[in-house]
Design an enzyme around this catalytic site. Sequence first.
Site, PDB file in Angstrom:
ATOM      1  N   HIS A   1      22.315   2.823 -19.770  1.00 38.64           N
ATOM      2  CA  HIS A   1      21.144   3.027 -18.874  1.00 38.64           C
ATOM      3  C   HIS A   1      21.935   1.897 -17.572  1.00 38.64           C
ATOM      4  O   HIS A   1      21.096   1.511 -16.705  1.00 38.64           O
ATOM      5  CB  HIS A   1      19.859   2.081 -19.608  1.00 38.64           C
ATOM      6  CG  HIS A   1      19.595   3.604 -20.459  1.00 38.64           C
ATOM      7  ND1 HIS A   1      18.033   3.809 -20.969  1.00 38.64           N
ATOM      8  CD2 HIS A   1      20.052   4.929 -20.666  1.00 38.64           C
ATOM      9  CE1 HIS A   1      17.579   4.491 -21.812  1.00 38.64           C
ATOM     10  NE2 HIS A   1      18.739   5.135 -21.869  1.00 38.64           N
TER      11      HIS A   1
ATOM     12  N   HIS B   1      18.738  14.301 -27.984  1.00 42.27           N
ATOM     13  CA  HIS B   1      16.973  14.309 -27.708  1.00 42.27           C
ATOM     14  C   HIS B   1      15.997  15.835 -27.276  1.00 42.27           C
ATOM     15  O   HIS B   1      17.156  16.817 -26.389  1.00 42.27           O
ATOM     16  CB  HIS B   1      16.048  13.811 -26.780  1.00 42.27           C
ATOM     17  CG  HIS B   1      17.029  13.603 -25.045  1.00 42.27           C
ATOM     18  ND1 HIS B   1      16.451  14.515 -24.636  1.00 42.27           N
ATOM     19  CD2 HIS B   1      18.206  12.373 -24.745  1.00 42.27           C
ATOM     20  CE1 HIS B   1      17.245  14.107 -23.117  1.00 42.27           C
ATOM     21  NE2 HIS B   1      17.891  13.644 -23.680  1.00 42.27           N
TER      22      HIS B   1
ATOM     23  N   ASP C   1       0.662  -1.247   0.124  1.00 40.49           N
ATOM     24  CA  ASP C   1       0.263   0.124   0.239  1.00 40.49           C
ATOM     25  C   ASP C   1       0.861   1.324  -0.060  1.00 40.49           C
ATOM     26  O   ASP C   1       0.316   1.653   0.123  1.00 40.49           O
ATOM     27  CB  ASP C   1      -1.004  -0.057   0.996  1.00 40.49           C
ATOM     28  CG  ASP C   1      -0.592   0.023   2.207  1.00 40.49           C
ATOM     29  OD1 ASP C   1       1.369  -0.409   2.291  1.00 40.49           O
ATOM     30  OD2 ASP C   1      -0.786   0.271   3.926  1.00 40.49           O
TER      31      ASP C   1
ATOM     32  N   GLU D   1      25.146  14.568 -27.173  1.00 41.16           N
ATOM     33  CA  GLU D   1      25.279  13.802 -26.399  1.00 41.16           C
ATOM     34  C   GLU D   1      26.615  12.542 -26.904  1.00 41.16           C
ATOM     35  O   GLU D   1      25.777  11.248 -26.860  1.00 41.16           O
ATOM     36  CB  GLU D   1      24.820  13.510 -25.214  1.00 41.16           C
ATOM     37  CG  GLU D   1      23.450  12.807 -25.686  1.00 41.16           C
ATOM     38  CD  GLU D   1      22.617  12.138 -24.555  1.00 41.16           C
ATOM     39  OE1 GLU D   1      22.986  11.424 -23.861  1.00 41.16           O
ATOM     40  OE2 GLU D   1      21.189  12.310 -25.156  1.00 41.16           O
TER      41      GLU D   1
ATOM     42  N   ASP E   1      26.296  10.366 -15.730  1.00 38.60           N
ATOM     43  CA  ASP E   1      24.965  11.238 -16.248  1.00 38.60           C
ATOM     44  C   ASP E   1      23.673  11.250 -14.778  1.00 38.60           C
ATOM     45  O   ASP E   1      22.993  10.236 -14.721  1.00 38.60           O
ATOM     46  CB  ASP E   1      24.120  10.123 -17.302  1.00 38.60           C
ATOM     47  CG  ASP E   1      23.032  10.686 -18.585  1.00 38.60           C
ATOM     48  OD1 ASP E   1      22.577  11.808 -17.588  1.00 38.60           O
ATOM     49  OD2 ASP E   1      23.034  10.121 -19.390  1.00 38.60           O
TER      50      ASP E   1
ATOM     51  N   ARG F   1      31.076   9.561 -22.142  1.00 41.05           N
ATOM     52  CA  ARG F   1      29.699  10.341 -23.127  1.00 41.05           C
ATOM     53  C   ARG F   1      30.388  11.849 -22.418  1.00 41.05           C
ATOM     54  O   ARG F   1      30.061  12.078 -21.261  1.00 41.05           O
ATOM     55  CB  ARG F   1      28.257   9.593 -22.863  1.00 41.05           C
ATOM     56  CG  ARG F   1      27.243  10.287 -23.206  1.00 41.05           C
ATOM     57  CD  ARG F   1      26.039   9.391 -23.183  1.00 41.05           C
ATOM     58  NE  ARG F   1      25.601   9.432 -21.809  1.00 41.05           N
ATOM     59  CZ  ARG F   1      25.462   7.828 -21.178  1.00 41.05           C
ATOM     60  NH1 ARG F   1      26.528   7.179 -21.650  1.00 41.05           N
ATOM     61  NH2 ARG F   1      24.700   7.881 -20.233  1.00 41.05           N
TER      62      ARG F   1
ATOM     63  N   TYR G   1      31.878   3.290 -26.542  1.00 38.39           N
ATOM     64  CA  TYR G   1      31.520   2.176 -25.845  1.00 38.39           C
ATOM     65  C   TYR G   1      32.342   2.097 -26.352  1.00 38.39           C
ATOM     66  O   TYR G   1      32.099   0.593 -27.206  1.00 38.39           O
ATOM     67  CB  TYR G   1      29.734   2.364 -26.011  1.00 38.39           C
ATOM     68  CG  TYR G   1      29.584   3.947 -25.402  1.00 38.39           C
ATOM     69  CD1 TYR G   1      29.274   4.434 -23.973  1.00 38.39           C
ATOM     70  CD2 TYR G   1      28.473   4.313 -26.078  1.00 38.39           C
ATOM     71  CE1 TYR G   1      29.033   5.824 -24.032  1.00 38.39           C
ATOM     72  CE2 TYR G   1      28.017   5.437 -26.317  1.00 38.39           C
ATOM     73  CZ  TYR G   1      27.926   5.823 -25.144  1.00 38.39           C
ATOM     74  OH  TYR G   1      27.787   7.189 -24.834  1.00 38.39           O
TER      75      TYR G   1
ATOM     76  N   HIS H   1      23.352   5.360 -30.201  1.00 40.86           N
ATOM     77  CA  HIS H   1      22.726   6.012 -30.175  1.00 40.86           C
ATOM     78  C   HIS H   1      22.764   7.227 -30.590  1.00 40.86           C
ATOM     79  O   HIS H   1      23.606   7.233 -31.412  1.00 40.86           O
ATOM     80  CB  HIS H   1      22.434   6.129 -28.950  1.00 40.86           C
ATOM     81  CG  HIS H   1      23.544   6.902 -28.111  1.00 40.86           C
ATOM     82  ND1 HIS H   1      23.859   8.424 -27.981  1.00 40.86           N
ATOM     83  CD2 HIS H   1      25.063   6.425 -26.952  1.00 40.86           C
ATOM     84  CE1 HIS H   1      25.068   8.666 -27.698  1.00 40.86           C
ATOM     85  NE2 HIS H   1      25.681   7.862 -26.588  1.00 40.86           N
TER      86      HIS H   1
ATOM     87  N   ASP I   1      19.860  17.666 -17.580  1.00 41.05           N
ATOM     88  CA  ASP I   1      20.128  16.598 -17.966  1.00 41.05           C
ATOM     89  C   ASP I   1      21.739  16.836 -18.626  1.00 41.05           C
ATOM     90  O   ASP I   1      22.117  16.632 -19.498  1.00 41.05           O
ATOM     91  CB  ASP I   1      19.575  15.975 -19.567  1.00 41.05           C
ATOM     92  CG  ASP I   1      19.909  14.318 -19.598  1.00 41.05           C
ATOM     93  OD1 ASP I   1      20.632  13.848 -19.049  1.00 41.05           O
ATOM     94  OD2 ASP I   1      19.380  14.282 -20.751  1.00 41.05           O
TER      95      ASP I   1
ATOM     96  N   GLU J   1      27.252  15.444 -21.794  1.00 40.10           N
ATOM     97  CA  GLU J   1      26.578  16.148 -22.212  1.00 40.10           C
ATOM     98  C   GLU J   1      26.409  16.709 -22.228  1.00 40.10           C
ATOM     99  O   GLU J   1      26.279  17.077 -20.799  1.00 40.10           O
ATOM    100  CB  GLU J   1      25.316  14.873 -22.168  1.00 40.10           C
ATOM    101  CG  GLU J   1      23.936  14.919 -21.855  1.00 40.10           C
ATOM    102  CD  GLU J   1      23.029  14.402 -21.748  1.00 40.10           C
ATOM    103  OE1 GLU J   1      22.115  13.970 -22.045  1.00 40.10           O
ATOM    104  OE2 GLU J   1      23.120  13.356 -20.788  1.00 40.10           O
TER     105      GLU J   1
ATOM    106  N   HIS K   1      13.555  13.181 -22.073  1.00 38.39           N
ATOM    107  CA  HIS K   1      13.296  13.174 -23.460  1.00 38.39           C
ATOM    108  C   HIS K   1      11.728  13.409 -23.531  1.00 38.39           C
ATOM    109  O   HIS K   1      10.688  13.216 -23.842  1.00 38.39           O
ATOM    110  CB  HIS K   1      13.075  11.707 -23.583  1.00 38.39           C
ATOM    111  CG  HIS K   1      14.138  11.111 -23.643  1.00 38.39           C
ATOM    112  ND1 HIS K   1      14.500   9.968 -24.118  1.00 38.39           N
ATOM    113  CD2 HIS K   1      15.678  11.278 -22.954  1.00 38.39           C
ATOM    114  CE1 HIS K   1      16.206   9.853 -23.952  1.00 38.39           C
ATOM    115  NE2 HIS K   1      16.644  10.112 -22.404  1.00 38.39           N
TER     116      HIS K   1
END
Length: 458
Positions: free
Chosen positions: A255, A367, A50, A397, A272, A425, A401, A363, A284, A427, A374
């Site tokens: 991710h 975005h 709950d 970004e 990130d 990366r 990799y 990628h 971001d 960004e 996003h």
Amino acid sequence: MPAILTVPCRSVSAVIDQHCHAERRQRFLELLGGAAAVIPAAPLVTHHADCEWPFRQNSDFWYLTGFDEPDAVALLLPHRPEGERYVLFVQPREPGAEVWTGRRWGTEGVVHHFGVDIAHPLADLPTLLPDYLHGAEGIAFRVGHHPSVEPLVLKAWAGQLDRQPRVGSAALALVAPCPLLHRLRLQKTPEELERLRKACGISAEAHELARQAAAPGGSERQIQAVIEQHFLSSGARGPAYGSIVAGGDNACVLHYIANSDVLRDGDLLLIDAGCSISDYYNGDITRTFPINGRFSGEQRALYELVLEAQNAAIASVKPGGTAEEVHATALRVLVEGLLDLGLLAGQVDSVIEQGAYRHLYMHRTGHWLGLDVHDVGAYRLGEHPVSLSPGMVLTVEPGLYVSDRLPVPEGQPAIEERWKGIGIRIEDDVAVRDGSELACGHEVLTAAALKDTADMEG
């Protein structure tokens, strides 16, 4: 661990005011023509048993209303007379419930404080909705996303269609409000840009703190705590998304959110992370740096290549350009550099055309950014990419990799061990600006987060 850099806390209390929400509703009403819009708020979502997740308002509903309670329903009714065009159904004041979950505004409160023309208890929605939709030329409602409201909308519409032979009129179509709303949301106002600057500023401060705190023998989780503590102490709601704190080979998982590993001497740390402020605007940012303060030769070569690609891509952000051009600019720099380093083989154009780089860069380069990380808004209209115009905000970004998770495409060189486990990366969040304001045609909202090679080794 090294001493943590102290950054002053900044208030985020100057939220978008109700005047801005009223202007948005007016623009949306004009775009609706003769259609009536039904825009539900988000419900509460169960975490377990709950216990519920912290409430997060539906971004479309928030954009139009600025109202931050669950389960409400907004009606925007251009076919009704002035003073009856904005109707809100809300949970009523109820002391027995409020002692558990907090104060509600109730019907009187939303009229006095949120610019509502007419307010009703939510329980009256099934009875009153058909009358409010009567006379509209269409109904704008997002099918498939609001299971408690959708049957009521469909029943009201079906009733109109059943009566149409007798009364001679009915809403002729059920249409999605998203294209209209998302076109508005894509173009940020000056007030929205200021809120994004605030979110990006707090996010940048957190990244600077994280780099100061990182050291061999620490943990990814400790760095996550430094970042998110700064978000909260600066007045933000918290992280805008699951913070990624990825040391070494973990950075090759795009991710990665386990954040449970030890920080190892000689590895890079990819972070990130961005905050969401009180009215849901987001930052971001991604930064990558050596945990021990010194790049290896391979790490430096790839880092400088990603940084070069990012700088070139940011320079291409300007009115009249496109997000596809931003991606293509970064991609070409990356492929040229990877060919020079021997990680790819062939001619630049053929490698790009064949996608033979995708085991190293899988990628897109960015975005839209706004109320959603996003964010909404089209990238293409049919065969044509959407042109960038002042007020749009996008991330830039690029990354690389290097691992053995994906097979090396046929004809491409095998990856030497010395490169494996390097994930990078970089960004930033970039607003498109009018050339009369900024000659370069853009503003980097996250510039306070350092990224030059020398700073990463500082």
